[in-house]
Structure formats: C-alpha cells, structure tokens
Motif scaffolding. Structure first.
Motif, PDB file in Angstrom:
ATOM      1  N   VAL A   8      -7.036   3.502  -2.088  1.00 60.30           N
ATOM      2  CA  VAL A   8      -6.141   3.660  -0.951  1.00 60.30           C
ATOM      3  C   VAL A   8      -5.772   2.269  -0.467  1.00 60.30           C
ATOM      4  O   VAL A   8      -6.656   1.446  -0.188  1.00 60.30           O
ATOM      5  N   LEU A   9      -4.486   1.990  -0.363  1.00 63.11           N
ATOM      6  CA  LEU A   9      -4.042   0.659   0.044  1.00 63.11           C
ATOM      7  C   LEU A   9      -3.663   0.642   1.516  1.00 63.11           C
ATOM      8  O   LEU A   9      -3.148   1.628   2.048  1.00 63.11           O
ATOM      9  N   PRO A  10      -3.917  -0.472   2.208  1.00 65.04           N
ATOM     10  CA  PRO A  10      -3.439  -0.599   3.583  1.00 65.04           C
ATOM     11  C   PRO A  10      -1.909  -0.525   3.623  1.00 65.04           C
ATOM     12  O   PRO A  10      -1.231  -0.949   2.673  1.00 65.04           O
ATOM     13  N   LYS A  11      -1.409  -0.021   4.719  1.00 62.42           N
ATOM     14  CA  LYS A  11       0.034   0.121   4.888  1.00 62.42           C
ATOM     15  C   LYS A  11       0.726  -1.249   4.804  1.00 62.42           C
ATOM     16  O   LYS A  11       0.318  -2.206   5.467  1.00 62.42           O
ATOM     17  N   GLY A  12       1.740  -1.344   3.931  1.00 58.27           N
ATOM     18  CA  GLY A  12       2.513  -2.575   3.801  1.00 58.27           C
ATOM     19  C   GLY A  12       1.870  -3.647   2.951  1.00 58.27           C
ATOM     20  O   GLY A  12       2.375  -4.770   2.882  1.00 58.27           O
ATOM     21  N   VAL A  13       0.757  -3.333   2.285  1.00 56.96           N
ATOM     22  CA  VAL A  13       0.042  -4.311   1.456  1.00 56.96           C
ATOM     23  C   VAL A  13       0.032  -3.806   0.013  1.00 56.96           C
ATOM     24  O   VAL A  13      -0.381  -2.662  -0.244  1.00 56.96           O
ATOM     25  N   ASP A  14       0.482  -4.637  -0.922  1.00 57.35           N
ATOM     26  CA  ASP A  14       0.486  -4.176  -2.317  1.00 57.35           C
ATOM     27  C   ASP A  14      -0.885  -4.427  -2.955  1.00 57.35           C
ATOM     28  O   ASP A  14      -1.758  -5.100  -2.388  1.00 57.35           O
ATOM     29  N   GLN A  15      -1.053  -3.897  -4.151  1.00 56.73           N
ATOM     30  CA  GLN A  15      -2.358  -3.925  -4.811  1.00 56.73           C
ATOM     31  C   GLN A  15      -2.821  -5.340  -5.118  1.00 56.73           C
ATOM     32  O   GLN A  15      -3.998  -5.679  -4.956  1.00 56.73           O
ATOM     33  N   SER A  16      -1.906  -6.183  -5.530  1.00 57.93           N
ATOM     34  CA  SER A  16      -2.264  -7.561  -5.874  1.00 57.93           C
ATOM     35  C   SER A  16      -2.765  -8.307  -4.640  1.00 57.93           C
ATOM     36  O   SER A  16      -3.785  -9.004  -4.692  1.00 57.93           O
TER      37      SER A  16
END
Length: 521
Positions: A8-16
C-alpha cells in the motif's frame, strides 16, 4: 519486505520514492523497527468502525525510541512527502484504535518511548513519554510508596496518560478533566524543531510542570486533537491520596428519572461537595460490563425491548440509572459532605444509596470504586460482549448539566439507535457544569447488514444532534471530517492556516480532526 505488488503506497508517493524513504528509515531505526510485512502490519489495521479495514491500512509502521529519531523521521517524511500517523499506545478502541486515519499513511508508533522521566512527590507532578501506560505509572507509584493518585478513562490499564490527554479524554476522579491537569509539553514540529510549551523553553527552568502558562500565547491546547506536532513528553498534575475515600452509588428505578438526577447532582458538583466526575450509567452499560450478553435474553435481531431491559435490571440488581460518585478528604470533611448527599437524595424522594460496605466486592460497584480511586482495570471491555462481533463507535455529544438537556439527548439518541435496530448503551459524566454524554454504538461488525445500519445510525446521530445544537467533543477517524463540518468554516480556516504555517508539506496525520491541506472544505 512486502511484495511490491501488494504494498500500500502513501497518497501521492510513487513506489520508487517510497522505497528510498524506507531505506532511510531502516538506516535510522534499524530494520527491526520498520515493519513492512503483512503479518507485522495487521495489528495496525484492527478497527471497530463501520468501514472496511482496507480504508485504514498503513503502508508501513515505524517504531522510534528517542526524540532525535522522531526529528529525523519527520525530515525524511518532508523530503519524500510521506504522511505519518502518530500513536502512543493505540488503545483508544472506540475512536479508531492504532490504525491510521487514512489508507497508506505510515504509522509512527511511540510505545517504545516509555520512560517515566520524573515524579515529584512533594509538588505532585509527573513527566512521562508517550508509551507510558496508566498501569506502568500506577505500579511505579505503588512500588516507590508515593502516595499520589491517578485519573484515567476506562478501561485504563493499557492506555496512557499522554495519548489520552492529547485527545482530551476524561476520567472519574477530582482530576478527571485531564487536559486541565496537563502542565508542559515537548513537541517535535513538522520541520524537526523541538518546542517546549509553558516554562519549558527557558533553559534550566524548574517550573515546567508547575506553571502552565509561561509567557505570551499559551499554545498547549492548540496541539490537542490536532496534527501540528508530535508530543514526545508531557507533564501533568497528580492528586494526593486522601486520608479518607468514600465511594457510593445511587440506584434509580426509572429511565425517566434522568432529569431529576442531574438537577440533584449539579449543585453538589459545582459546590465541590462531590468533587469527582460523577457517572450516571444506564442499565445496559452496567449489565454489559458485568459480561451480560444480549443472547442471554434474545435471539432475534433488532433493538432490545424495554420489557427485556426491565428483566435485566431485576436479574442483575441494577438501576435503570446507576450513579457513581465519591467523597475525598479528612474524616470530618467526608462526614459533613456525606450528610449533605444523604439529605439531597432524601429530598428527591427516590433513589437508593449504596455504600462500599454494603456493596462489597460485587460488580459493577467494585470496578467503579477502583476507577474513582485511581486503580486501573479492564472491566469495561465487557461492553464489547453485549452484542459481540467487534463493532464499537463512541458517540460523545456534550450538553449543559441540566436535567432537561440530558433527558432530551437520551430520548433522541435512544430513538435513533432503536430505529436502526441497535441499543442505547450510554452514560453521562458530570463535569463541573457540563455533561459528557458517552454512547457506545455497539454492533456486530461481522454482519455486513448490521455494519451498514450502524454506519447509517452514526450519521443520523450526528445530523439530528447537530440540528438540536449539540456537537460531539471526540469522534473516531471514520467521521472526523464530518464532525469538523459541524464547527463551521471560520474555525476550519484558522486550523488550516496554522497547518499551512507549521506543516506546509502536510506530513503530520493528514485528516486528523478534519485538518488536511489536500482536502479543501
């Protein structure tokens, strides 16, 4: 590390970006303090609210042990625009537990910062870190023969004074208004700076835990129920144990008695004849805490009929309303005030007084007496067994301490709850001039239909109480934005202006109390 496809990624943050941030967190804290695996994160998804766990699933969990680590964490969060949701013990079950307010936020768990930094037995003060629990502090006082008394909410043993006070919780002793008894905070701001409120900003000052105000604007309240800083230390005042402690109960037979009860109690509270936060608990609250289950009486769904409530009242030897209070002081003081209480009850012409000698170790008197004397316990978790299924949301409106107001609120709440097939399980906590009306909206969360009804019920409670001029003082994370709307645009404009000034990257608990720079109102 989690499978990237599942993360699950934080909102507005990409995986890299997130992977880079995680690497820095691991270097700072050690890999063992950066939780990423599903099994590790799962305890931080446990909620009792009427929404799916997916809506409150964190992307990671960080455990800090020092203020310096917290400072570095927020600096990394600023670099990558990572939102963090800070918890101390995460035990506020009816308000959201340890889960983040929004999906994808990183939980910053401070339970390992659990030092009791100082207790002054002469000035009756304490200074603690976020992870200190009430049980831990109680044991410390007992082990060191320090004759001071705690005040806490119930159930209390696993909760902590810092977290409870930051959310403006209340307790059952003369020191029951917890924020009023707070004195001095240390906060890590969003930019990593450390602020000490009150006298704490003066190097070497010795009055940090005894003088609340300091110089200039008093800032402590601004950080409660807010997302402007991370509290890493808190001071507060403790009550000296009195030479005489006399708990008592007054049982009332009829639900309609609530108005007369409040009119009797209010002048005694304002005059400090009864110095503690009086509880007026209804039949189901007390029966449930003693492990009474609805299934003991009914198998069909829906609201519990009044006829069944009367049967429970009879079977469990309870009142429709059960009033708990205590007297504190010297024997002479207690004797005088006890006569005043007895005369007040006699003048009412109803209500049965019960003393500790008469009640003995019977429940619920025993756990109520412990709460009012500062002894932690977990008895009130019995509430969750009434319906079962793990659903609980606290609905907590405030009113004046007037009988007519309390009767109106009780009737309105019961009508709405019963309409949705749920029960009125409530208590009034009498402050000096206010009533905290705490209602536990209990439901079977494993039943999708009942969960949907509970959600609709909570929305209707908020709507209908607002129409009558009532608002809640705390709420779970599912409804924080909705409650913020009740307080109007001017208040929200000021709150967001402070947020923009202190946390322009919106990294600290976005959405807390409806304050979120990403969500204009």
């Amino acid at each position: 590390m989690q499978n990237n496809k599942q993360m699950v990624l934080p909102k507005g943050v990409d995986q890299s970006q997130f992977q880079q941030a995680l690497t820095q967190f691991q270097t700072l804290l050690g890999k063992e303090n950066v939780l990423l695996e599903s099994a590790q994160i799962q305890p931080y998804t446990k909620i009792m609210m009427s929404v799916s766990e997916e809506a409150h699933t964190p992307s990671a969990v960080l455990s800090a042990t020092t203020v310096e680590q917290v400072q570095q964490i927020v600096k990394i969060c600023n670099e990558y625009k990572i939102p963090i949701w800070t918890i101390s013990t995460g035990r506020n079950f009816g308000y959201g537990s340890a889960a983040p307010g929004q999906r994808g936020q990183v939980v910053l768990d401070l339970k390992k910062m659990n030092k009791i930094l100082h207790v002054d037995p002469d000035l009756c003060t304490a200074l603690v870190e976020p992870g200190v629990t009430y049980q831990q502090l109680y044991d410390y006082l007992e082990d060191n023969n320090i004759p001071l008394m705690l005040s806490f909410s119930a159930p209390s043993a696993i909760a902590g004074p810092l977290g409870n006070t930051m959310d403006r919780g209340v307790g059952y002793t003369p020191y029951g208004e917890h924020f009023m008894m707070q004195c001095g905070m240390e906060l890590v701001l969003a930019d990593g700076q450390v602020l000490r409120t009150g006298m704490g900003s003066v190097p070497g000052d010795k009055a940090w835990q005894v003088f609340k105000w300091g110089y200039g604007p008093t800032l402590d309240g601004m950080f409660t129920q807010a997302n402007y800083g991370i509290c890493t230390k808190m001071g507060f005042w403790l009550m000296p144990k009195p030479p005489v402690y006399k708990p008592f109960e007054i049982k009332f037979e009829q639900e309609a008695d609530i108005a007369d009860i409040v009119e009797m109690i209010r002048p005694l509270r304002i005059a400090q004849v009864i110095p503690n936060s009086v509880v007026i608990a209804n039949i189901l609250w007390e029966a449930a805490t003693c492990n009474t289950r609805r299934s003991d009486y009914l198998s069909e769904p829906g609201a519990t009929p009044d006829s069944v409530l009367k049967q429970i009242q009879k079977d469990k030897n309870l009142g429709a309303w059960n009033v708990y209070a205590a007297l504190y002081g010297t024997q002479e003081q207690v004797d005088v005030n006890w006569k005043i209480v007895q005369e007040a009850v006699k003048k009412m012409g109803k209500g049965t007084l019960v003393t500790q000698e008469e009640a003995g170790d019977t429940q619920p008197f025993k756990y109520r007496a412990e709460l009012m004397s500062g002894v932690p316990n977990l008895q009130e978790f019995g509430l969750y067994n009434w319906r079962g299924g793990g659903g609980s949301m606290w609905f907590a409106p405030v009113s004046q301490a007037r009988g007519s107001e309390c009767d109106k609120q009780k009737t309105l709440a019961k009508t709405i709850l019963n309409k949705h097939g749920l029960d009125y399980v409530g208590e009034f906590i009498v402050g000096w001039r206010d009533m905290h009306h705490v209602i536990d909206v209990l439901y079977d969360r494993s039943n999708p239909q009942e969960t949907a009804r509970a959600d609709a019920c909570f929305n209707e409670l908020l709507d209908e109480f607002e129409k009558e001029g009532y608002a809640v003082y705390r709420v779970n994370t599912r409804f924080q934005e909705r409650v913020a709307q009740s307080y109007g645009t001017v208040k929200r404009q000021v709150e967001h202006a402070i947020k923009r000034a202190l946390d322009p990257n919106n990294i600290l608990a976005p959405g807390k109390s409806g304050i979120d720079l990403n969500n204009p109102f």
